[in-house]
Write a protein that holds these residues in place. Structure first.
Motif, PDB file in Angstrom:
ATOM      1  N   GLU A  15       0.818  -1.206   0.000  1.00 21.77           N
ATOM      2  CA  GLU A  15       0.000   0.000   0.000  1.00 21.77           C
ATOM      3  C   GLU A  15       0.858   1.265   0.000  1.00 21.77           C
ATOM      4  OE1 GLU A  15      -2.500  -3.229   1.947  1.00 21.77           O
ATOM      5  OE2 GLU A  15      -0.399  -2.660   1.918  1.00 21.77           O
ATOM      6  N   ARG A  16       1.915   1.283   0.771  1.00 27.16           N
ATOM      7  CA  ARG A  16       2.771   2.474   0.838  1.00 27.16           C
ATOM      8  C   ARG A  16       3.585   2.646  -0.439  1.00 27.16           C
ATOM      9  NH1 ARG A  16       3.303   4.312   6.449  1.00 27.16           N
ATOM     10  NH2 ARG A  16       1.951   2.956   7.683  1.00 27.16           N
ATOM     11  N   LEU A  17       4.073   1.543  -1.000  1.00 29.28           N
ATOM     12  CA  LEU A  17       4.776   1.616  -2.287  1.00 29.28           C
ATOM     13  C   LEU A  17       3.841   2.114  -3.372  1.00 29.28           C
ATOM     14  CD1 LEU A  17       6.775  -1.710  -2.011  1.00 29.28           C
ATOM     15  CD2 LEU A  17       7.773   0.586  -2.076  1.00 29.28           C
ATOM     16  N   GLN A  18       2.601   1.641  -3.354  1.00 34.84           N
ATOM     17  CA  GLN A  18       1.609   2.053  -4.348  1.00 34.84           C
ATOM     18  C   GLN A  18       1.306   3.542  -4.230  1.00 34.84           C
ATOM     19  OE1 GLN A  18       0.456  -0.163  -6.597  1.00 34.84           O
ATOM     20  NE2 GLN A  18      -0.919   1.228  -7.656  1.00 34.84           N
ATOM     21  N   MET A  19       1.092   4.034  -3.017  1.00 34.83           N
ATOM     22  CA  MET A  19       0.783   5.454  -2.839  1.00 34.83           C
ATOM     23  C   MET A  19       1.961   6.335  -3.237  1.00 34.83           C
ATOM     24  SD  MET A  19      -1.361   7.788  -2.307  1.00 34.83           S
ATOM     25  CE  MET A  19      -2.795   7.063  -1.573  1.00 34.83           C
ATOM     26  N   ALA A  20       3.169   5.925  -2.887  1.00 34.83           N
ATOM     27  CA  ALA A  20       4.357   6.680  -3.296  1.00 34.83           C
ATOM     28  C   ALA A  20       4.452   6.737  -4.811  1.00 34.83           C
ATOM     29  CB  ALA A  20       5.607   6.043  -2.698  1.00 34.83           C
ATOM     30  N   ALA A  21       4.170   5.627  -5.479  1.00 32.74           N
ATOM     31  CA  ALA A  21       4.224   5.583  -6.943  1.00 32.74           C
ATOM     32  C   ALA A  21       3.151   6.479  -7.550  1.00 32.74           C
ATOM     33  CB  ALA A  21       4.058   4.144  -7.417  1.00 32.74           C
ATOM     34  N   MET A  22       1.981   6.503  -6.947  1.00 37.97           N
ATOM     35  CA  MET A  22       0.907   7.361  -7.463  1.00 37.97           C
ATOM     36  C   MET A  22       1.276   8.837  -7.312  1.00 37.97           C
ATOM     37  SD  MET A  22      -2.457   5.021  -6.410  1.00 37.97           S
ATOM     38  CE  MET A  22      -2.948   6.105  -5.154  1.00 37.97           C
ATOM     39  N   VAL A  23       1.828   9.218  -6.166  1.00 36.50           N
ATOM     40  CA  VAL A  23       2.254  10.607  -5.969  1.00 36.50           C
ATOM     41  C   VAL A  23       3.336  10.977  -6.990  1.00 36.50           C
ATOM     42  CG1 VAL A  23       3.475  12.171  -4.380  1.00 36.50           C
ATOM     43  CG2 VAL A  23       1.604  10.735  -3.539  1.00 36.50           C
ATOM     44  N   GLY A  57      -2.978  -4.865   4.579  1.00 34.97           N
ATOM     45  CA  GLY A  57      -4.353  -5.243   4.880  1.00 34.97           C
ATOM     46  C   GLY A  57      -5.128  -5.584   3.628  1.00 34.97           C
ATOM     47  N   GLU A  58      -6.431  -5.564   3.760  1.00 39.33           N
ATOM     48  CA  GLU A  58      -7.320  -5.981   2.678  1.00 39.33           C
ATOM     49  C   GLU A  58      -7.192  -5.105   1.435  1.00 39.33           C
ATOM     50  OE1 GLU A  58     -10.052  -8.325   0.725  1.00 39.33           O
ATOM     51  OE2 GLU A  58      -8.924  -8.701   2.548  1.00 39.33           O
ATOM     52  N   PHE A  59      -6.952  -3.823   1.605  1.00 32.62           N
ATOM     53  CA  PHE A  59      -6.897  -2.927   0.450  1.00 32.62           C
ATOM     54  C   PHE A  59      -5.788  -3.331  -0.522  1.00 32.62           C
ATOM     55  CE2 PHE A  59      -6.310   0.868  -2.063  1.00 32.62           C
ATOM     56  CZ  PHE A  59      -7.628   1.224  -2.330  1.00 32.62           C
ATOM     57  N   GLY A  60      -4.649  -3.698  -0.011  1.00 31.27           N
ATOM     58  CA  GLY A  60      -3.558  -4.139  -0.878  1.00 31.27           C
ATOM     59  C   GLY A  60      -3.941  -5.370  -1.685  1.00 31.27           C
ATOM     60  N   ARG A  61      -4.594  -6.288  -1.037  1.00 31.81           N
ATOM     61  CA  ARG A  61      -5.048  -7.494  -1.744  1.00 31.81           C
ATOM     62  C   ARG A  61      -6.101  -7.144  -2.798  1.00 31.81           C
ATOM     63  NH1 ARG A  61      -3.823  -9.111   3.421  1.00 31.81           N
ATOM     64  NH2 ARG A  61      -5.895  -8.770   4.293  1.00 31.81           N
ATOM     65  N   LEU A  62      -6.997  -6.208  -2.484  1.00 31.82           N
ATOM     66  CA  LEU A  62      -8.010  -5.781  -3.445  1.00 31.82           C
ATOM     67  C   LEU A  62      -7.399  -5.089  -4.660  1.00 31.82           C
ATOM     68  CD1 LEU A  62     -10.848  -4.467  -1.090  1.00 31.82           C
ATOM     69  CD2 LEU A  62     -10.961  -6.421  -2.658  1.00 31.82           C
ATOM     70  N   MET A  63      -6.378  -4.252  -4.435  1.00 31.53           N
ATOM     71  CA  MET A  63      -5.707  -3.587  -5.567  1.00 31.53           C
ATOM     72  C   MET A  63      -5.164  -4.620  -6.540  1.00 31.53           C
ATOM     73  SD  MET A  63      -3.569  -0.277  -4.229  1.00 31.53           S
ATOM     74  CE  MET A  63      -2.448  -1.236  -3.247  1.00 31.53           C
TER      75      MET A  63
END
Length: 128
Positions: A15-23, A57-63
């Motif tokens: 989740e944190r890697l994903q958010m950093a990449a989005m920013v 958590g669940e959000f990472g799995r959902l992504m």
């Protein structure tokens, strides 16, 4: 007006890697100068052939299940389509025993924390 956006990534969770990449990607394609500094637990996710990072958590799995663009793809697009530069932390490279050819091709030369902080002093700084 273009801004300077500096992104420090130290977490190795999806989740944190994903958010950093989005920013980084949105900032870069919006015309901003983006510098990403990969260190500590984050850097191992950028080793060629690295396994997927764990989810918090669940959000990472959902992504993943819903096919969200992977963080590595977003970072690569930030470099390719915008004015983004991604640097591994020189200390983390030494601690992990990585060489330049061990990490993804869109990642630039190692950078020290002092240089990153000096470059970041007049812009936005994000930490993940």
């Amino acid at each position: 007006m273009a801004q300077r956006i500096s992104v420090m990534v130290v977490s190795g969770t999806l989740e944190r890697l994903q958010m950093a990449a989005m920013v980084a990607s949105v900032g870069a394609v919006s015309g901003n100068q983006v510098t990403v500094f990969l260190s500590m637990n984050a850097l191992s996710s950028f080793r060629r052939g690295a396994p997927p990072p764990p989810s918090e958590g669940e959000f990472g799995r959902l992504m993943t299940a819903k096919g969200a663009p992977p963080f590595k793809q977003l970072f690569g697009q930030a470099v390719e389509l915008g004015e983004a530069k991604i640097h591994p932390c020189s200390m983390a490279m030494d601690v992990l025993g990585y060489r330049g050819e061990d990490i993804e091709s869109y990642i630039g030369e190692p950078m020290g924390l002092t240089k990153f902080l000096d470059d970041a002093h007049e812009g936005q700084v994000w930490t993940f």
